[in-house]
Design a protein around this motif. Structure first.
Motif, mmCIF file in Angstrom:
data_model
loop_
_atom_site.group_PDB
_atom_site.id
_atom_site.type_symbol
_atom_site.label_atom_id
_atom_site.label_comp_id
_atom_site.label_asym_id
_atom_site.label_seq_id
_atom_site.Cartn_x
_atom_site.Cartn_y
_atom_site.Cartn_z
ATOM 1 N N MET A 134 1.327 0.859 -44.062
ATOM 2 C CA MET A 134 2.109 1.152 -42.856
ATOM 3 C C MET A 134 3.572 0.749 -43.027
ATOM 4 O O MET A 134 4.479 1.472 -42.629
ATOM 5 C CB MET A 134 1.500 0.443 -41.643
ATOM 6 C CG MET A 134 0.239 1.104 -41.129
ATOM 7 S SD MET A 134 -0.163 0.667 -39.413
ATOM 8 C CE MET A 134 -0.322 -1.106 -39.535
ATOM 9 N N SER A 269 9.119 1.368 -36.539
ATOM 10 C CA SER A 269 7.810 1.862 -36.129
ATOM 11 C C SER A 269 6.666 1.078 -36.756
ATOM 12 O O SER A 269 5.647 0.821 -36.101
ATOM 13 C CB SER A 269 7.677 3.347 -36.467
ATOM 14 O OG SER A 269 7.714 3.548 -37.871
ATOM 15 N N ALA A 273 3.892 -0.800 -34.487
ATOM 16 C CA ALA A 273 2.492 -0.362 -34.595
ATOM 17 C C ALA A 273 1.537 -1.513 -34.866
ATOM 18 O O ALA A 273 0.324 -1.349 -34.718
ATOM 19 C CB ALA A 273 2.353 0.683 -35.694
ATOM 20 N N GLN A 278 -1.215 3.295 -32.240
ATOM 21 C CA GLN A 278 -0.322 4.325 -32.767
ATOM 22 C C GLN A 278 -0.106 5.488 -31.795
ATOM 23 O O GLN A 278 1.026 5.971 -31.677
ATOM 24 C CB GLN A 278 -0.838 4.827 -34.106
ATOM 25 C CG GLN A 278 -0.563 3.839 -35.244
ATOM 26 C CD GLN A 278 -0.997 4.387 -36.596
ATOM 27 O OE1 GLN A 278 -2.180 4.568 -36.834
ATOM 28 N NE2 GLN A 278 -0.045 4.654 -37.468
ATOM 29 N N CYS A 281 2.604 4.667 -29.507
ATOM 30 C CA CYS A 281 3.891 4.742 -30.205
ATOM 31 C C CYS A 281 4.371 6.189 -30.296
ATOM 32 O O CYS A 281 5.562 6.468 -30.156
ATOM 33 C CB CYS A 281 3.778 4.135 -31.591
ATOM 34 S SG CYS A 281 3.473 2.357 -31.624
ATOM 35 N N MET A 282 3.438 7.108 -30.531
ATOM 36 C CA MET A 282 3.815 8.530 -30.571
ATOM 37 C C MET A 282 4.349 8.980 -29.220
ATOM 38 O O MET A 282 5.362 9.694 -29.131
ATOM 39 C CB MET A 282 2.617 9.385 -30.976
ATOM 40 C CG MET A 282 2.089 9.127 -32.384
ATOM 41 S SD MET A 282 0.631 10.161 -32.745
ATOM 42 C CE MET A 282 -0.221 9.154 -33.963
ATOM 43 N N MET A 321 4.629 7.418 -37.223
ATOM 44 C CA MET A 321 3.317 7.077 -36.690
ATOM 45 C C MET A 321 2.278 8.160 -36.995
ATOM 46 O O MET A 321 1.152 7.875 -37.396
ATOM 47 C CB MET A 321 3.405 6.878 -35.175
ATOM 48 C CG MET A 321 4.108 5.613 -34.732
ATOM 49 S SD MET A 321 3.268 4.103 -35.285
ATOM 50 C CE MET A 321 4.180 3.743 -36.786
ATOM 51 N N SER A 324 1.451 8.235 -40.924
ATOM 52 C CA SER A 324 0.617 7.114 -41.364
ATOM 53 C C SER A 324 -0.768 7.177 -40.709
ATOM 54 O O SER A 324 -1.753 6.727 -41.305
ATOM 55 C CB SER A 324 1.299 5.775 -41.054
ATOM 56 O OG SER A 324 1.486 5.596 -39.664
ATOM 57 N N TRP A 325 -0.851 7.762 -39.521
ATOM 58 C CA TRP A 325 -2.144 7.990 -38.861
ATOM 59 C C TRP A 325 -3.038 8.837 -39.756
ATOM 60 O O TRP A 325 -4.221 8.553 -39.946
ATOM 61 C CB TRP A 325 -1.892 8.664 -37.519
ATOM 62 C CG TRP A 325 -3.093 9.139 -36.757
ATOM 63 C CD1 TRP A 325 -3.718 10.352 -36.880
ATOM 64 C CD2 TRP A 325 -3.800 8.430 -35.726
ATOM 65 N NE1 TRP A 325 -4.759 10.451 -35.996
ATOM 66 C CE2 TRP A 325 -4.830 9.281 -35.270
ATOM 67 C CE3 TRP A 325 -3.650 7.186 -35.135
ATOM 68 C CZ2 TRP A 325 -5.709 8.914 -34.255
ATOM 69 C CZ3 TRP A 325 -4.528 6.819 -34.126
ATOM 70 C CH2 TRP A 325 -5.540 7.670 -33.697
#
Length: 399
Positions: A134, A269, A273, A278, A281-282, A321, A324-325
């Motif tokens: 992350m 971010s 996170a 997440q 965050c989006m 985000m 990395s998700w």
């Protein structure tokens, strides 16, 4: 697995950030030149925008090729070779004399540009533990923003003093140095496990990713957000090159310093996170993006620049985000899963001009802002759905 902040993590992260910087200075160097190229070749705003959209479309098409291939042959070789070919294409652009040749070479360049973005996050997923991944992805995407800034500023300033051919020579020379350092720094893979390439298996993996709602939601969010973000910058150059602003190519390149907001957003971010889910965050990133677009409606140039900076912060916060998700939730064929995210991402970029052009023709920048909010409302709803889906999965796993 490589842990955050040790020597190997810093070396690998620096190499991948430098590679990312190289990709994006080459992809975006022509963007501040669009108004000048429109007048030089006597083409429309939509036609000259193809210099960007065809490159991103070719990049999108290449991602599944490189992402799937990397699961069989490894990530490192693909990143090295495609970065070198990207640089050679940029030097070749300096020799082009007509609009058709410019478009053709940009298509070729767009294809090889996909090599590193297709596999970089998958490489990190192979080699880094969860926390290291992350944090590295956040820095990697920060390098995307710096590459976008650097390419546009180099391209704009060089064109101001030596014409558009000079801009490609300057970017090509800088890229050669970056590629040499990248080749030296990036360590060999330690945890990569090769899977023999079989077309049927590769196709099944892609279909599986698309059927996975956890991944598909992130794909849509990233692609639709980028559809708006990158094409807003194309239309803002047209707006600011006309009166009452009348900015020259050099100063149009400078407006991309607003990308520094994205550098900050993506860097923060990874830390945020660690404290918030997440999808939240989006949602936050999309909301900030919508507010920044509102500010750009001001006729005052300083406020327009502030609005673009806020847009960049929100967009890259959400993008880091979402990407990395995907890296976290893809359980198999991680290379093709990450590549598929970028297919949606760059396909969105290539289609954005087609979507925004009618709004621009009818209502100018106000039309672009309205079109932007329509799409951002959809991506906010997607982030809400991802949060609900995450909660359902967590409840299911707890029982």
């Amino acid at each position: 697995m490589i842990e955050a902040y040790n020597r190997d993590w810093w070396r690998a992260t620096l190499a991948l950030c430098l590679g990312s910087f190289t990709v994006f200075i080459n992809l975006y160097a022509p963007q501040p030149l669009l108004p000048a190229l429109r007048h030089t070749f006597g083409v429309s705003t939509l036609a000259v925008g193809m210099i960007m959209s065809l490159a991103t479309l070719a990049l999108a098409a290449s991602l599944l090729v490189f992402g799937t291939l990397s699961d069989a042959v490894g990530r490192r070789l693909i990143m090295r070779v495609t970065l070198l070919l990207t640089t050679l294409c940029t030097l070749g652009l300096a020799l082009v004399q007509n609009f058709e040749g410019l478009l053709a070479l940009r298509v070729v360049q767009g294809f090889v540009l996909g090599g590193l973005p297709a596999v970089a996050i998958a490489w990190m997923g192979d080699e880094f533990d969860k926390r290291a991944l992350m944090l590295a992805v956040a820095l990697y995407i920060s390098a995307n923003t710096l590459g976008g800034i650097g390419g546009r500023i180099m391209g704009g300033v060089a064109a101001e003093f030596g014409g558009w051919h000079m801009s490609f020579l300057v970017v090509g020379a800088v890229s050669l140095v970056c590629v040499a350092v990248f080749w030296k720094l990036l360590p060999a893979s330690r945890n990569f496990q090769s899977a023999p390439f079989r077309l049927g298996t590769a196709f099944s993996a892609i279909v599986g990713h698309l059927r996975n709602p956890t991944l598909f939601g992130a794909y849509l969010l990233g692609g639709l957000n980028f559809l708006i973000f990158i094409n807003q910058y194309s239309y803002i150059t047209f707006r600011l090159s006309e009166m009452p602003y009348g900015l020259s190519t050099q100063w149009l390149g400078m407006i991309f310093l607003t990308y520094l907001g994205g550098t900050l957003g993506s860097a923060l971010s990874g830390r945020v996170a660690q404290h918030l889910p997440q999808p939240l965050c989006m949602m936050l990133g999309v909301t900030i993006f919508m507010l920044g677009t509102l500010v750009t409606l001001s006729p005052a140039l300083p406020l327009i620049l502030i609005g673009l900076t806020v847009n960049a912060f929100g967009f890259f916060f959400a993008h880091s985000m979402a990407s990395s998700w995907v890296g976290r939730h893809a359980r198999v064929s991680r290379g093709s899963a990450s590549a598929l995210y970028l297919v949606f991402y760059y396909l969105g970029a290539s289609l954005g001009g087609i979507y925004l052009e009618p709004f621009w023709q009818v209502a100018g920048w106000q039309g672009v802002a309205i079109a932007s909010w329509l799409i951002l409302a959809i991506t906010f709803a997607i982030a809400v759905w991802l949060r609900q889906h995450e909660q359902v999965l967590a409840a299911h796993n707890a029982t």
